[in-house]
Design a protein around this motif. Structure first.
Motif, mmCIF file in Angstrom:
data_model
loop_
_atom_site.group_PDB
_atom_site.id
_atom_site.type_symbol
_atom_site.label_atom_id
_atom_site.label_comp_id
_atom_site.label_asym_id
_atom_site.label_seq_id
_atom_site.Cartn_x
_atom_site.Cartn_y
_atom_site.Cartn_z
ATOM 1 N N ALA A 273 18.233 -7.140 34.575
ATOM 2 C CA ALA A 273 18.337 -7.981 35.766
ATOM 3 C C ALA A 273 19.791 -8.101 36.227
ATOM 4 O O ALA A 273 20.086 -8.049 37.427
ATOM 5 C CB ALA A 273 17.741 -9.366 35.486
ATOM 6 N N ASN A 274 20.703 -8.250 35.268
ATOM 7 C CA ASN A 274 22.119 -8.337 35.622
ATOM 8 C C ASN A 274 22.663 -7.006 36.116
ATOM 9 O O ASN A 274 23.437 -6.964 37.079
ATOM 10 C CB ASN A 274 22.923 -8.819 34.410
ATOM 11 N N MET A 275 22.272 -5.924 35.473
ATOM 12 C CA MET A 275 22.701 -4.596 35.927
ATOM 13 C C MET A 275 22.207 -4.318 37.341
ATOM 14 O O MET A 275 22.907 -3.715 38.154
ATOM 15 C CB MET A 275 22.175 -3.530 34.963
ATOM 16 N N ASN A 276 20.996 -4.781 37.635
ATOM 17 C CA ASN A 276 20.406 -4.574 38.945
ATOM 18 C C ASN A 276 21.249 -5.208 40.045
ATOM 19 O O ASN A 276 21.320 -4.693 41.165
ATOM 20 C CB ASN A 276 18.985 -5.165 38.959
ATOM 21 N N LEU A 277 21.903 -6.329 39.724
ATOM 22 C CA LEU A 277 22.697 -7.025 40.723
ATOM 23 C C LEU A 277 24.161 -6.612 40.724
ATOM 24 O O LEU A 277 24.873 -6.870 41.694
ATOM 25 C CB LEU A 277 22.603 -8.540 40.492
ATOM 26 N N LEU A 278 24.629 -5.964 39.656
ATOM 27 C CA LEU A 278 26.043 -5.623 39.556
ATOM 28 C C LEU A 278 26.351 -4.150 39.814
ATOM 29 O O LEU A 278 27.424 -3.815 40.309
ATOM 30 C CB LEU A 278 26.577 -6.011 38.172
ATOM 31 N N VAL A 279 25.412 -3.266 39.473
ATOM 32 C CA VAL A 279 25.680 -1.829 39.639
ATOM 33 C C VAL A 279 25.779 -1.423 41.114
ATOM 34 O O VAL A 279 26.726 -0.721 41.493
ATOM 35 C CB VAL A 279 24.622 -0.990 38.895
ATOM 36 N N PRO A 280 24.834 -1.825 41.998
ATOM 37 C CA PRO A 280 24.971 -1.425 43.407
ATOM 38 C C PRO A 280 26.270 -1.874 44.062
ATOM 39 O O PRO A 280 26.918 -1.072 44.747
ATOM 40 C CB PRO A 280 23.739 -2.073 44.063
ATOM 41 N N PRO A 281 26.718 -3.154 43.905
ATOM 42 C CA PRO A 281 28.008 -3.520 44.502
ATOM 43 C C PRO A 281 29.179 -2.696 43.987
ATOM 44 O O PRO A 281 30.173 -2.518 44.690
ATOM 45 C CB PRO A 281 28.167 -4.999 44.103
ATOM 46 N N MET A 282 29.076 -2.186 42.751
ATOM 47 C CA MET A 282 30.138 -1.350 42.203
ATOM 48 C C MET A 282 30.072 0.061 42.766
ATOM 49 O O MET A 282 31.099 0.674 43.088
ATOM 50 C CB MET A 282 30.040 -1.311 40.677
ATOM 51 N N LEU A 283 28.847 0.601 42.913
ATOM 52 C CA LEU A 283 28.692 2.004 43.312
ATOM 53 C C LEU A 283 28.701 2.218 44.825
ATOM 54 O O LEU A 283 29.088 3.288 45.285
ATOM 55 C CB LEU A 283 27.392 2.567 42.731
ATOM 56 N N ASN A 284 28.260 1.229 45.603
ATOM 57 C CA ASN A 284 28.169 1.424 47.050
ATOM 58 C C ASN A 284 29.496 1.802 47.696
ATOM 59 O O ASN A 284 29.535 2.704 48.546
ATOM 60 C CB ASN A 284 27.587 0.172 47.717
ATOM 61 N N PRO A 285 30.624 1.154 47.343
ATOM 62 C CA PRO A 285 31.890 1.596 47.930
ATOM 63 C C PRO A 285 32.241 3.033 47.565
ATOM 64 O O PRO A 285 32.883 3.741 48.345
ATOM 65 C CB PRO A 285 32.919 0.620 47.323
ATOM 66 N N ILE A 286 31.828 3.475 46.384
ATOM 67 C CA ILE A 286 32.101 4.854 45.966
ATOM 68 C C ILE A 286 31.198 5.822 46.712
ATOM 69 O O ILE A 286 31.642 6.832 47.264
ATOM 70 C CB ILE A 286 31.906 5.002 44.441
ATOM 71 N N ILE A 287 29.907 5.503 46.771
ATOM 72 C CA ILE A 287 28.937 6.395 47.402
ATOM 73 C C ILE A 287 29.177 6.500 48.899
ATOM 74 O O ILE A 287 29.188 7.585 49.481
ATOM 75 C CB ILE A 287 27.507 5.915 47.125
ATOM 76 N N TYR A 288 29.375 5.330 49.549
ATOM 77 C CA TYR A 288 29.530 5.322 51.007
ATOM 78 C C TYR A 288 30.979 5.441 51.456
ATOM 79 O O TYR A 288 31.266 5.989 52.510
ATOM 80 C CB TYR A 288 28.942 4.029 51.589
ATOM 81 N N GLY A 289 31.909 4.894 50.653
ATOM 82 C CA GLY A 289 33.294 4.887 51.074
ATOM 83 C C GLY A 289 34.067 6.117 50.678
ATOM 84 O O GLY A 289 34.569 6.864 51.519
ATOM 85 N N VAL A 290 34.140 6.383 49.370
ATOM 86 C CA VAL A 290 34.938 7.500 48.877
ATOM 87 C C VAL A 290 34.395 8.835 49.376
ATOM 88 O O VAL A 290 35.155 9.770 49.620
ATOM 89 C CB VAL A 290 34.986 7.476 47.329
ATOM 90 N N LYS A 291 33.063 8.922 49.543
ATOM 91 C CA LYS A 291 32.473 10.182 50.004
ATOM 92 C C LYS A 291 32.549 10.358 51.514
ATOM 93 O O LYS A 291 32.121 11.372 52.043
ATOM 94 C CB LYS A 291 31.008 10.260 49.543
ATOM 95 N N THR A 292 33.083 9.350 52.245
ATOM 96 C CA THR A 292 33.248 9.455 53.688
ATOM 97 C C THR A 292 34.672 9.904 53.994
ATOM 98 O O THR A 292 35.630 9.250 53.588
ATOM 99 C CB THR A 292 32.974 8.092 54.358
ATOM 100 N N GLN A 293 34.792 11.002 54.717
ATOM 101 C CA GLN A 293 36.103 11.622 54.891
ATOM 102 C C GLN A 293 37.082 10.697 55.603
ATOM 103 O O GLN A 293 38.260 10.617 55.228
ATOM 104 C CB GLN A 293 35.962 12.933 55.669
ATOM 105 N N GLN A 294 36.616 9.975 56.632
ATOM 106 C CA GLN A 294 37.533 9.109 57.371
ATOM 107 C C GLN A 294 38.074 7.983 56.488
ATOM 108 O O GLN A 294 39.246 7.631 56.577
ATOM 109 C CB GLN A 294 36.816 8.527 58.594
ATOM 110 N N ILE A 295 37.216 7.448 55.640
ATOM 111 C CA ILE A 295 37.667 6.406 54.721
ATOM 112 C C ILE A 295 38.691 6.977 53.743
ATOM 113 O O ILE A 295 39.726 6.369 53.459
ATOM 114 C CB ILE A 295 36.477 5.806 53.952
ATOM 115 N N ARG A 296 38.402 8.183 53.227
ATOM 116 C CA ARG A 296 39.337 8.821 52.297
ATOM 117 C C ARG A 296 40.678 9.085 52.957
ATOM 118 O O ARG A 296 41.740 8.874 52.357
ATOM 119 C CB ARG A 296 38.750 10.140 51.767
ATOM 120 N N THR A 297 40.643 9.553 54.208
ATOM 121 C CA THR A 297 41.876 9.856 54.928
ATOM 122 C C THR A 297 42.719 8.606 55.120
ATOM 123 O O THR A 297 43.934 8.606 54.881
ATOM 124 C CB THR A 297 41.543 10.477 56.290
ATOM 125 N N GLU A 298 42.056 7.516 55.564
ATOM 126 C CA GLU A 298 42.790 6.269 55.785
ATOM 127 C C GLU A 298 43.315 5.694 54.475
ATOM 128 O O GLU A 298 44.423 5.148 54.425
ATOM 129 C CB GLU A 298 41.883 5.244 56.476
#
Length: 313
Positions: A273-298
């Motif tokens: 239950a705790n992993m369910n609430l903590l893993v997505p907030p940790m991974l979402n910036p990596i999945i959506y942010g780091v993998k987005t070229q404009q975010i990486r560039t900035e």
């Protein structure tokens, strides 16, 4: 001398004649006691290390996305607006459970006020539904961008994005609203001990000495409805399902385990239950942010700028 059974009623004990009268009034308990992770109390300090690390990564990642999108005007488009909504939702979700969890692990501060408990429950449930809705909105944005790119800017205007965001928030607020109201009206006369690190919905209502079928069935129906509909709409738009799997499968697994996983070890259920609430907030910036070229560039521009300027005198 006849023993008086334990029964919560704003800090005092109800008499043993309670069972002999159907007219006795029950009052909600003033506080609940959160046990943390039952069976693993000796390892609480060690368990806090990965949880604290995940929370730190979630804070850094999501605040970085918010900072970069706010600073760079070229990122003021629907895709990044939705990404900012996701970042705020992740910050609220993780912050709803981590500070109290760490206070249990580190300082043995296990008491939580009844109203605060219901508030925590409401925030966790509502923002979980909001996050699911934001993922649907992001999928819709990508669908329009790929299938009808010439009309993307005219279809997803700023007012439309604001209306979508408002609809997502209102859905989360209204769908979850019955949970705390139902939990508040149940009579509690068993114990005030919750075998969890936070005020999990069923963990609270199961303490009631009443038929909680309405709460249980409504909670399961809402979880199935949100997960089924949102996964369907997302899979129509996305071909890569990593974020969907990270968020929805553990969420649905947790909802089903609460009701049918009677043979599952309690500490495993609490950890999941705790992993369910903590893993997505940790991974979402990596999945959506780091993998987005404009975010990486900035981000690279920000980091290189800091290194060039150096420390201020």
């Amino acid at each position: 001398m006849q023993e008086t059974p334990f029964c919560l009623s704003v800090g005092h004990i109800l008499p043993s004649t309670m069972s002999e009268s159907n007219s006795t009034d029950f009052i909600n308990p003033s506080t609940f006691i959160l046990l943390g992770i039952p069976g693993l109390e000796a390892a609480h300090n060690w368990i806090s290390i990965p949880f604290c690390t995940m929370y730190t990564i979630a804070l850094l990642g999501n605040f970085t996305i918010l900072f970069i999108v706010k600073k760079e005007p070229s990122l003021h488009v629907p895709m990044y607006y939705f990404l900012c909504m996701l970042a705020v939702t992740d910050l609220v979700l993780s912050t709803s459970i981590l500070p109290k969890m760490l206070s249990i692990f580190w300082f043995y501060s296990r008491e939580i006020n009844f109203s605060a408990c219901l508030t925590q429950m409401y925030f966790i449930l509502s923002f979980s539904v909001i996050e699911s809705g934001i993922l649907v909105a992001m999928a819709f944005d990508r669908y329009v961008a790929i299938c009808d790119p010439l009309r993307h800017s005219t279809t997803l205007t700023n007012p439309v994005v604001a209306k979508i965001g408002l609809a997502v928030v209102l859905r989360g607020i209204m769908l979850v609203l019955p949970h705390p109201f139902l939990a508040r009206r149940w009579p509690y006369c068993r114990t005030n001990i919750i075998s969890h690190t936070y005020c999990e919905h069923l963990g609270v209502v199961k303490l009631a000495c009443a038929d909680i079928s309405l709460s249980s069935y409504y909670g399961l129906s809402a979880a199935l409805l949100v997960t089924t509909l949102d996964v369907f709409f997302i899979t129509v738009s996305y071909t890569q399902l990593c974020v969907i799997l990270v968020f929805h499968i553990p969420y649905l697994f947790a909802a089903l385990t609460q009701r049918f996983g009677h043979k599952v070890a309690l500490h495993f259920h609490v950890l999941m239950a705790n992993m369910n609430l903590l893993v997505p907030p940790m991974l979402n910036p990596i999945i959506y942010g780091v993998k987005t070229q404009q975010i990486r560039t900035e981000l690279r521009a920000e980091l290189s700028g800091d290194m060039v300027l150096g420390p201020l005198p």
